[in-house]
Write a protein that holds these residues in place. Structure first.
Motif, PDB file in Angstrom:
ATOM      1  N   THR A   1       0.783  -1.138   0.000  1.00  0.00           N
ATOM      2  CA  THR A   1       0.049   0.058  -0.119  1.00  0.00           C
ATOM      3  C   THR A   1       0.972   1.323  -0.001  1.00  0.00           C
ATOM      4  OG1 THR A   1      -1.580  -1.273   1.259  1.00  0.00           O
ATOM      5  CG2 THR A   1      -1.893   1.161   1.247  1.00  0.00           C
ATOM      6  N   ILE A   2       0.521   2.329  -0.823  1.00  0.00           N
ATOM      7  CA  ILE A   2       1.250   3.359  -0.833  1.00  0.00           C
ATOM      8  C   ILE A   2       0.264   4.516  -0.622  1.00  0.00           C
ATOM      9  CG2 ILE A   2       0.870   3.579  -3.350  1.00  0.00           C
ATOM     10  CD1 ILE A   2       3.688   5.108  -3.360  1.00  0.00           C
ATOM     11  N   THR A   3       0.597   5.195   0.379  1.00  0.00           N
ATOM     12  CA  THR A   3      -0.384   6.345   0.868  1.00  0.00           C
ATOM     13  C   THR A   3      -0.311   7.679   0.017  1.00  0.00           C
ATOM     14  OG1 THR A   3       1.239   7.335   2.256  1.00  0.00           O
ATOM     15  CG2 THR A   3      -0.006   5.757   3.284  1.00  0.00           C
ATOM     16  N   PRO A   4      -1.187   8.620   0.062  1.00  0.00           N
ATOM     17  CA  PRO A   4      -1.389   9.608  -0.772  1.00  0.00           C
ATOM     18  C   PRO A   4       0.097  10.560  -0.553  1.00  0.00           C
ATOM     19  CG  PRO A   4      -3.510   9.204  -0.212  1.00  0.00           C
ATOM     20  CD  PRO A   4      -2.700   8.160   0.651  1.00  0.00           C
ATOM     21  N   ALA A   5       0.242  10.601   0.687  1.00  0.00           N
ATOM     22  CA  ALA A   5       1.335  11.361   1.304  1.00  0.00           C
ATOM     23  C   ALA A   5       2.870  10.838   0.537  1.00  0.00           C
ATOM     24  CB  ALA A   5       1.635  11.505   2.830  1.00  0.00           C
ATOM     25  N   GLU A   6       2.672   9.576   0.634  1.00  0.00           N
ATOM     26  CA  GLU A   6       4.011   8.756  -0.130  1.00  0.00           C
ATOM     27  C   GLU A   6       4.233   9.027  -1.387  1.00  0.00           C
ATOM     28  OE1 GLU A   6       4.613   5.173   3.418  1.00  0.00           O
ATOM     29  OE2 GLU A   6       3.340   4.829   1.633  1.00  0.00           O
ATOM     30  N   LYS A   7       2.899   8.757  -2.048  1.00  0.00           N
ATOM     31  CA  LYS A   7       2.930   9.095  -3.471  1.00  0.00           C
ATOM     32  C   LYS A   7       3.452  10.635  -3.909  1.00  0.00           C
ATOM     33  CE  LYS A   7      -0.314   8.560  -7.442  1.00  0.00           C
ATOM     34  NZ  LYS A   7       0.950   8.015  -8.282  1.00  0.00           N
ATOM     35  N   SER A   8       2.877  11.462  -2.988  1.00  0.00           N
ATOM     36  CA  SER A   8       3.213  12.932  -3.167  1.00  0.00           C
ATOM     37  C   SER A   8       4.803  13.084  -3.226  1.00  0.00           C
ATOM     38  CB  SER A   8       2.537  13.850  -2.480  1.00  0.00           C
ATOM     39  OG  SER A   8       2.789  15.058  -2.440  1.00  0.00           O
ATOM     40  N   ALA A   9       5.338  12.453  -2.119  1.00  0.00           N
ATOM     41  CA  ALA A   9       6.806  12.489  -2.073  1.00  0.00           C
ATOM     42  C   ALA A   9       7.453  11.987  -3.186  1.00  0.00           C
ATOM     43  CB  ALA A   9       7.045  11.830  -0.572  1.00  0.00           C
ATOM     44  N   LEU A  10       7.132  10.991  -3.459  1.00  0.00           N
ATOM     45  CA  LEU A  10       7.744  10.309  -4.781  1.00  0.00           C
ATOM     46  C   LEU A  10       7.776  11.112  -5.813  1.00  0.00           C
ATOM     47  CD1 LEU A  10       6.463   6.528  -4.574  1.00  0.00           C
ATOM     48  CD2 LEU A  10       8.820   7.343  -4.260  1.00  0.00           C
ATOM     49  N   GLU A  11       6.457  11.879  -6.331  1.00  0.00           N
ATOM     50  CA  GLU A  11       6.475  12.831  -7.369  1.00  0.00           C
ATOM     51  C   GLU A  11       6.936  14.079  -7.231  1.00  0.00           C
ATOM     52  OE1 GLU A  11       2.444  12.324  -7.758  1.00  0.00           O
ATOM     53  OE2 GLU A  11       2.132  10.622  -8.706  1.00  0.00           O
ATOM     54  N   ARG A  12       7.693  14.436  -6.147  1.00  0.00           N
ATOM     55  CA  ARG A  12       7.976  15.871  -6.003  1.00  0.00           C
ATOM     56  C   ARG A  12       9.298  16.064  -6.850  1.00  0.00           C
ATOM     57  NH1 ARG A  12       8.527  15.949  -0.626  1.00  0.00           N
ATOM     58  NH2 ARG A  12       6.338  16.190  -0.549  1.00  0.00           N
ATOM     59  N   PRO A  13       9.493  16.800  -7.746  1.00  0.00           N
ATOM     60  CA  PRO A  13      10.895  16.978  -8.435  1.00  0.00           C
ATOM     61  C   PRO A  13      11.768  17.865  -7.702  1.00  0.00           C
ATOM     62  CG  PRO A  13       9.077  18.421  -9.657  1.00  0.00           C
ATOM     63  CD  PRO A  13       8.705  17.541  -8.459  1.00  0.00           C
ATOM     64  N   TRP A  14      13.009  17.377  -7.807  1.00  0.00           N
ATOM     65  CA  TRP A  14      14.221  18.102  -7.095  1.00  0.00           C
ATOM     66  C   TRP A  14      14.728  19.084  -7.963  1.00  0.00           C
ATOM     67  CZ3 TRP A  14      17.479  14.338  -3.989  1.00  0.00           C
ATOM     68  CH2 TRP A  14      16.715  13.506  -3.113  1.00  0.00           C
ATOM     69  N   THR A  15      15.014  18.743  -9.305  1.00  0.00           N
ATOM     70  CA  THR A  15      15.470  19.633 -10.375  1.00  0.00           C
ATOM     71  C   THR A  15      15.097  19.363 -11.854  1.00  0.00           C
ATOM     72  OG1 THR A  15      17.495  21.014 -10.967  1.00  0.00           O
ATOM     73  CG2 THR A  15      17.828  18.491 -10.312  1.00  0.00           C
ATOM     74  N   ALA A  16      15.080  20.339 -12.518  1.00  0.00           N
ATOM     75  CA  ALA A  16      15.074  20.172 -14.036  1.00  0.00           C
ATOM     76  C   ALA A  16      16.189  20.476 -14.623  1.00  0.00           C
ATOM     77  CB  ALA A  16      13.781  20.859 -14.763  1.00  0.00           C
ATOM     78  N   ASN A  17      17.432  20.678 -13.811  1.00  0.00           N
ATOM     79  CA  ASN A  17      18.525  20.928 -14.338  1.00  0.00           C
ATOM     80  C   ASN A  17      19.536  19.731 -14.587  1.00  0.00           C
ATOM     81  OD1 ASN A  17      21.611  21.639 -14.349  1.00  0.00           O
ATOM     82  ND2 ASN A  17      20.808  23.703 -14.149  1.00  0.00           N
ATOM     83  N   ARG A  18      19.773  19.429 -15.745  1.00  0.00           N
ATOM     84  CA  ARG A  18      20.464  17.979 -15.977  1.00  0.00           C
ATOM     85  C   ARG A  18      21.932  18.044 -15.154  1.00  0.00           C
ATOM     86  NH1 ARG A  18      24.001  16.120 -20.091  1.00  0.00           N
ATOM     87  NH2 ARG A  18      23.773  17.813 -21.308  1.00  0.00           N
ATOM     88  N   GLU A  19      22.580  19.054 -15.426  1.00  0.00           N
ATOM     89  CA  GLU A  19      24.001  19.373 -14.837  1.00  0.00           C
ATOM     90  C   GLU A  19      23.990  19.020 -13.277  1.00  0.00           C
ATOM     91  OE1 GLU A  19      28.166  21.934 -14.851  1.00  0.00           O
ATOM     92  OE2 GLU A  19      26.201  22.564 -15.897  1.00  0.00           O
ATOM     93  N   ALA A  20      22.876  19.748 -12.805  1.00  0.00           N
ATOM     94  CA  ALA A  20      22.875  19.642 -11.539  1.00  0.00           C
ATOM     95  C   ALA A  20      22.349  18.385 -10.965  1.00  0.00           C
ATOM     96  CB  ALA A  20      21.777  20.843 -10.815  1.00  0.00           C
TER      97      ALA A  20
END
Length: 167
Positions: free
Chosen positions: A125-144
């Motif tokens: 089971t994956i909770t909505p909060a766990e799913k949200s944490a998985l989907e949160r992007p850290w960066t769109a900068n490839r080099e970073a």
């Protein structure tokens, strides 16, 4: 619902690629550890199986898990190919396999999809909060992203002040 995510293989075998892939492995473990319904074996415990010739059944018995995840990664020119397999340890049967071909900036989407697929396959089971944490992007900068993955790996394996500064 127990799983060992084995070290991810770097197809290119260069040092910088291996550091990136090790960082990817560490980040994936961190994501999966956030799912309370899974029992996940620690990074330190699975590192001994990098480049091993042991059979899946033997590894699963040694780690006392039901499932193993194997993966390999190639990345070049801003693209990533990740091949992943979920294996039933006792029977050595392939339960699921997928190839991800994406822009390197989509690595977090790959990791989210992968974590959700593993969760589904293990009937966890994956909770909505766990799913949200998985989907949160850290960066769109490839080099970073690449520098972060390398630094994350160096920090995880460095036990000296010099190693931590390099990370």
């Amino acid at each position: 619902k127990s799983i060992a995510v084995l070290p991810i293989a770097s197809i290119t075998k260069s040092q910088s690629d291996q550091e990136f892939v090790d960082g990817l492995h560490d980040h994936l473990l961190t994501q999966l550890a956030g799912i309370r319904d899974l029992t996940l074996i620690s990074r330190q415990s699975v590192l001994q199986y990098r480049d091993t010739q042991k059979r899946s059944k033997e590894i699963a018995e040694e780690l006392d898990v039901q499932m193993l995840m194997e993966a390999s990664v190639q990345h070049a020119a801003g693209r990533l190919r990740m091949q992943v397999q979920l294996i039933d340890g006792p029977s050595e049967a392939h339960l699921w396999a997928k190839t991800y071909d994406r822009q390197l900036t989509d690595i977090f989407a790959v990791q989210t999809d992968l974590a959700e697929s593993i969760t589904r396959e293990l009937a966890a089971t994956i909770t909505p909060a766990e799913k949200s944490a998985l989907e949160r992007p850290w960066t769109a900068n490839r080099e970073a992203l690449e520098l972060y993955m390398r630094g994350l790996n160096l920090w995880a394996v460095s036990f000296t002040e010099e190693g931590n500064i390099r990370a």
